[in-house]
Structure formats: C-alpha cells, structure tokens
Design an enzyme around this catalytic site. Sequence first.
Site, mmCIF file in Angstrom:
data_model
loop_
_atom_site.group_PDB
_atom_site.id
_atom_site.type_symbol
_atom_site.label_atom_id
_atom_site.label_comp_id
_atom_site.label_asym_id
_atom_site.label_seq_id
_atom_site.Cartn_x
_atom_site.Cartn_y
_atom_site.Cartn_z
ATOM 1 N N HIS A 45 33.998 42.748 39.210
ATOM 2 C CA HIS A 45 33.367 43.110 40.477
ATOM 3 C C HIS A 45 32.541 41.937 40.976
ATOM 4 C CE1 HIS A 45 31.097 45.311 43.501
ATOM 5 N NE2 HIS A 45 32.080 46.172 43.453
ATOM 6 N N ASP A 83 37.259 52.023 39.977
ATOM 7 C CA ASP A 83 38.680 52.331 40.100
ATOM 8 C C ASP A 83 39.373 52.513 38.749
ATOM 9 O OD1 ASP A 83 38.697 52.257 42.895
ATOM 10 O OD2 ASP A 83 38.657 50.078 42.841
HETATM 11 N N1 ACO Z 1 41.485 40.457 35.058
HETATM 12 C C1 ACO Z 1 41.494 39.210 34.504
HETATM 13 N N2 ACO Z 1 40.695 38.205 34.892
HETATM 14 C C2 ACO Z 1 39.857 38.457 35.913
HETATM 15 C C3 ACO Z 1 39.785 39.704 36.542
HETATM 16 C C4 ACO Z 1 40.638 40.734 36.075
HETATM 17 N N3 ACO Z 1 40.603 41.959 36.637
HETATM 18 N N4 ACO Z 1 38.856 39.685 37.537
HETATM 19 C C5 ACO Z 1 38.377 38.424 37.536
HETATM 20 N N5 ACO Z 1 38.967 37.695 36.549
HETATM 21 C C6 ACO Z 1 38.655 36.285 36.201
HETATM 22 C C7 ACO Z 1 39.215 35.316 37.224
HETATM 23 O O1 ACO Z 1 40.522 34.904 36.866
HETATM 24 C C8 ACO Z 1 38.215 34.202 37.158
HETATM 25 O O2 ACO Z 1 38.455 33.475 35.967
HETATM 26 P P1 ACO Z 1 38.223 31.870 35.940
HETATM 27 O O3 ACO Z 1 36.750 31.686 36.126
HETATM 28 O O4 ACO Z 1 38.706 31.453 34.602
HETATM 29 O O5 ACO Z 1 39.017 31.322 37.095
HETATM 30 C C9 ACO Z 1 36.881 34.939 36.963
HETATM 31 O O6 ACO Z 1 37.219 36.157 36.279
HETATM 32 C C10 ACO Z 1 36.126 35.234 38.258
HETATM 33 O O7 ACO Z 1 37.000 35.954 39.123
HETATM 34 P P2 ACO Z 1 36.959 35.885 40.710
HETATM 35 O O8 ACO Z 1 38.275 36.313 41.230
HETATM 36 O O9 ACO Z 1 36.413 34.564 41.130
HETATM 37 O O10 ACO Z 1 35.846 36.977 41.025
HETATM 38 P P3 ACO Z 1 35.581 37.664 42.434
HETATM 39 O O11 ACO Z 1 34.164 38.112 42.415
HETATM 40 O O12 ACO Z 1 36.018 36.791 43.551
HETATM 41 O O13 ACO Z 1 36.587 38.939 42.428
HETATM 42 C C11 ACO Z 1 37.467 41.103 42.053
HETATM 43 C C12 ACO Z 1 36.198 40.237 42.135
HETATM 44 C C13 ACO Z 1 38.298 40.903 43.323
HETATM 45 C C14 ACO Z 1 37.053 42.567 41.991
HETATM 46 C C15 ACO Z 1 38.281 40.706 40.807
HETATM 47 O O14 ACO Z 1 37.504 40.913 39.656
HETATM 48 C C16 ACO Z 1 39.615 41.459 40.684
HETATM 49 O O15 ACO Z 1 40.610 41.049 41.278
HETATM 50 N N6 ACO Z 1 39.634 42.617 39.921
HETATM 51 C C17 ACO Z 1 40.834 43.408 39.802
HETATM 52 C C18 ACO Z 1 41.004 44.308 41.021
HETATM 53 C C19 ACO Z 1 39.989 45.435 41.067
HETATM 54 O O16 ACO Z 1 39.768 46.142 40.101
HETATM 55 N N7 ACO Z 1 39.390 45.623 42.258
HETATM 56 C C20 ACO Z 1 38.449 46.705 42.516
HETATM 57 C C21 ACO Z 1 37.048 46.190 42.720
HETATM 58 S S1 ACO Z 1 35.939 47.540 42.938
HETATM 59 C C22 ACO Z 1 36.185 47.995 44.546
HETATM 60 O O17 ACO Z 1 36.506 47.234 45.409
HETATM 61 C C23 ACO Z 1 35.976 49.399 44.868
#
Ligand code: ACO
Length: 427
Positions: A316, A373
């Site tokens: 998140h 979620d």
């Molecule tokens: N699985 C594996 N790795 C992940 C995940 C995940 N679900 N989420 C983030 N990471 C990793 C990224 O690859 C990145 O790694 P790195 O630093 O080695 O490159 C690091 O964690 C940071 O991730 P970002 O994408 O930069 O984080 P951001 O804050 O931009 O994204 C998000 C947040 C979009 C929620 C992301 O965690 C994600 O895509 N999660 C999966 C989808 C999800 O569950 N969304 C629902 C969110 S809650 C809502 O909206 C109601």
Amino acid sequence: MNKDTITMTNNRTNEQYDFNILDATRGPSVVDISSFYKETGMFTYDVGYTSTASCKSNITFIDGEKGELRYRGMLIEELAENHSYLETCYLLLNGHLPTTEQLLDFDLELRHRSFIDESLHHLIDAFPDAAHPMSILASGVSALASFYYEHLNMKDEQECQDMARRIIAKIPTLAAFAYRKSLGIPFIYPNIDLSFTENFLYMMRAYPGGKMKRTANGEEKIKPIEIKALDTIFTLHADHEQNASTTTVRNVASTGAHPYVAISAGISALWGRAHGGANESVMAQMEMIGDVKNVDAFIERAKDPNDEFRLMGFGHRVYKNFDPRAKALKKLQDQLKDELNLDSKLMDIAHRIEEIALNDEYFIKRNLYPNIDFYSGVILTALGIKRPMFTAIFVIGRTVGWITQLMEFKNDSSSKIARPRQLYLGS
Ligand code: ACO
C-alpha cells in the site's frame, strides 16, 4: 496556523527562498509550495504524488506508520464494530453521527430514492451478455447526470445533500442490475421494506416476483449475519483520504463537470488492479494458485525482479504497517468461518501466503503487508457473490466517500482546476 518556514537554497545561483510550513491537526505538516514557480521559475517534480498534499481536508485521516484510519476523527475499528454503514455515511456527510431520529429519516429517504429511471434499464440491457459489472456501473452513473442535470449549483446546501443522498441510494440498484445483466437474469426492483444492505443482497439474489430461493426447508432467507458482514465491508470501504479514485473524482469535479460524471470517473479509476480491482485479482490469483502446496512457487515469482507477477492484495502506498481495514476484515473472516461456511481451501491458501510474506525479508524490507483487498474476497464468495462483482461492492461502499470529498472540494474557496506541469524532455 504558525509562521514557521522552510528555506531552500539554489546551489546554482545561491538564491534563498522561504516557504511557509502549515501544520495539520493530525499527521505531517506540509510545505506550501503554491508560489514555488512564481518565486523560483522552476516546477516541483513528484511522480505519483508520493510527497504531495493536493488539498486541505477534514474528512478522513490515515496514519500509515501506526496503521490507523479515522473518519471524521472516529477510529475505523469503532465504526466497524459498533455502528452501521448508514450511520457511517451520515457521519461522513455531516461530520457527526446521527441521532436515532436522524438515522431513521436518512434510512427512509435512501429507501425511497433507491429506484432508477426506467430508461436506464434499456441502457443496461444494451450491454453485451457477460459485460463486466464495473463497465455497466460506470456508464450507468455517468448516464444519471442526464437525469439529474439540474444538480450543478454546488453552493446550495440542500441541492448538494439531495445530490449526495440520491447517488448513495441508487448505486446499489445500478450495481445489482449490472450484476444481473452480467449473469443474464432479469432485474429485480428495490424493496423499500428492507434496509440498505439487506435490499442490496435481495436485489442480487431474488427470483422474479421478489421470491427467494426455495429449498427442502422452505424459503432461503437472507441471514442477519450476512447483512452484518456486508454492512461491515461497506463501512471499511467508505472513504480513504486522497487515494487514486478520490483524486480522480476531485480532478474531474475541478473542471466544473457534473458530480455524477466525476463519480463515474472515480469508478473507472477504482477498477484498475493496482487499486480497487485488486479484490477481484486476489481471488483470481488464489484460484490460480489452487492449492497450499503451490504457494511458495508464487511467492518466489512475486519476489523475482524479472517477473511482472505481483502478489495481489499486498502493499500500500500509505500503510507501512498493517492496513487496519485488513485487520478488521481478517477478524471478521475468523468470526464468520463457521457461520458462513467460508471456503477452507481458499482460507488455507490465504493463511499460507500471509505466513510466508510476513516473515520473508523481501516483504518485510518493503513494508508489504496484506491490504483490505486481500481478505474481502473470501467473505464475498461465502455470500454467494461472483468474482466480477467484487470491485462493484467496493464502489457501493466508497460512493459516500467520493461524494463527501467532492462537496468538500466545491466548498473550499481555495480549490482550483487540477492542472499539473511537467519536466519536458522531448525534442
Ligand atoms: N508484490 C510484490 N512486490 C511488490 C508488491 C506486491 N504486491 N507491491 C510492491 N512491491 C514491491 C515493488 O516491486 C517495489 O520493489 P523494488 O523496490 O524492489 O522495486 C516495492 O515493493 C515498492 O513498490 P511500489 O510499486 O513502488 O509501491 P507503490 O506505493 O507505488 O504501490 C501498490 C502500491 C500499487 C498498492 C502496490 O503495492 C501493488 O501493486 N500491490 C498489489 C495490488 C494491490 O493489492 N492493490 C490494492 C491496494 S489497496 C487499494 O487500492 C484499495
């Protein structure tokens, strides 16, 4: 407001600039950079707005470090356990919980406003068979703007309240119609004898003529525990500060577009799997994993930087500790396990994913915890709701948050059209 400032030095010219620090009642202070371009001739750069406060707000507060969420100052746990979704809606819209009388009036008003114009049936009917409910819902809400085009005087308090209550009341009906269209079964009209949440379950489940399923034991009634579970899910989704879909709603409203068109844009933004669409993807992923013994392999894929696979329902932007909504849903899941006969295979997969991820360095280092979620799908499945409808359920809960934020935007004299700048790197 204090008069503290932050000083910035341009190392190229040695010029110094002072910017005011504005204090929040809770959470981090902000630096007011609204005059930044005028003073420095430069823009600020913040892709994805990770450090940017786009507005002032009195509605919802998140402490991402502590894992705390409050609507109008009230903790989400208190609301989820001791108050109904309609009380939460009233709280968000009015800033305080309703009295018994106010709640009754609000409840009755929503029941009577829950019907949609007959012509909307034709619009929904025109969609192809098996259309996704989110697509129908976004279109249906956009179409509502044509039926209530007079609602553009946002300075009139009564008109605003009518506009807000109307959309909150009609969203479940549109969602239920979208659901039934996607299943190819006839629409069921709202039943004003039923509460907000029971009526929604009824509109999804009933047979023509308003009859409920017949079993050897007689008519299959909607159980109070099912109503409570869905009502809590709505409450947990009701608002979440300046997330992607809320920001979309505010941005569209900033151009002077009709409020319902702005809500429709919010629905589209929510559909993405990085946002609300994740609840559908979590379930698809669990079904793809299929068995506890396959979990480890999927975790390895999620950790592989060369693999685009992400663990849905994890991570998140704001929470760097457990998502409190996820905590509340996990508790609900455990409470309902036996009563609602939750799918134990899915729960085992979910527990194994959670167990590995919470102890794995990759996830710990990146603060990746289960989000809301991750847990909602198992409960929604036990309520008999099909997977493509999960994000539409999120829409029903979130509509009150969107409309409250939109009204706040419109009443804020400092609001402007959303118009960011860019770092141009082209020819
Ligand atoms: N699985 C594996 N790795 C992940 C995940 C995940 N679900 N989420 C983030 N990471 C990793 C990224 O690859 C990145 O790694 P790195 O630093 O080695 O490159 C690091 O964690 C940071 O991730 P970002 O994408 O930069 O984080 P951001 O804050 O931009 O994204 C998000 C947040 C979009 C929620 C992301 O965690 C994600 O895509 N999660 C999966 C989808 C999800 O569950 N969304 C629902 C969110 S809650 C809502 O909206 C109601």
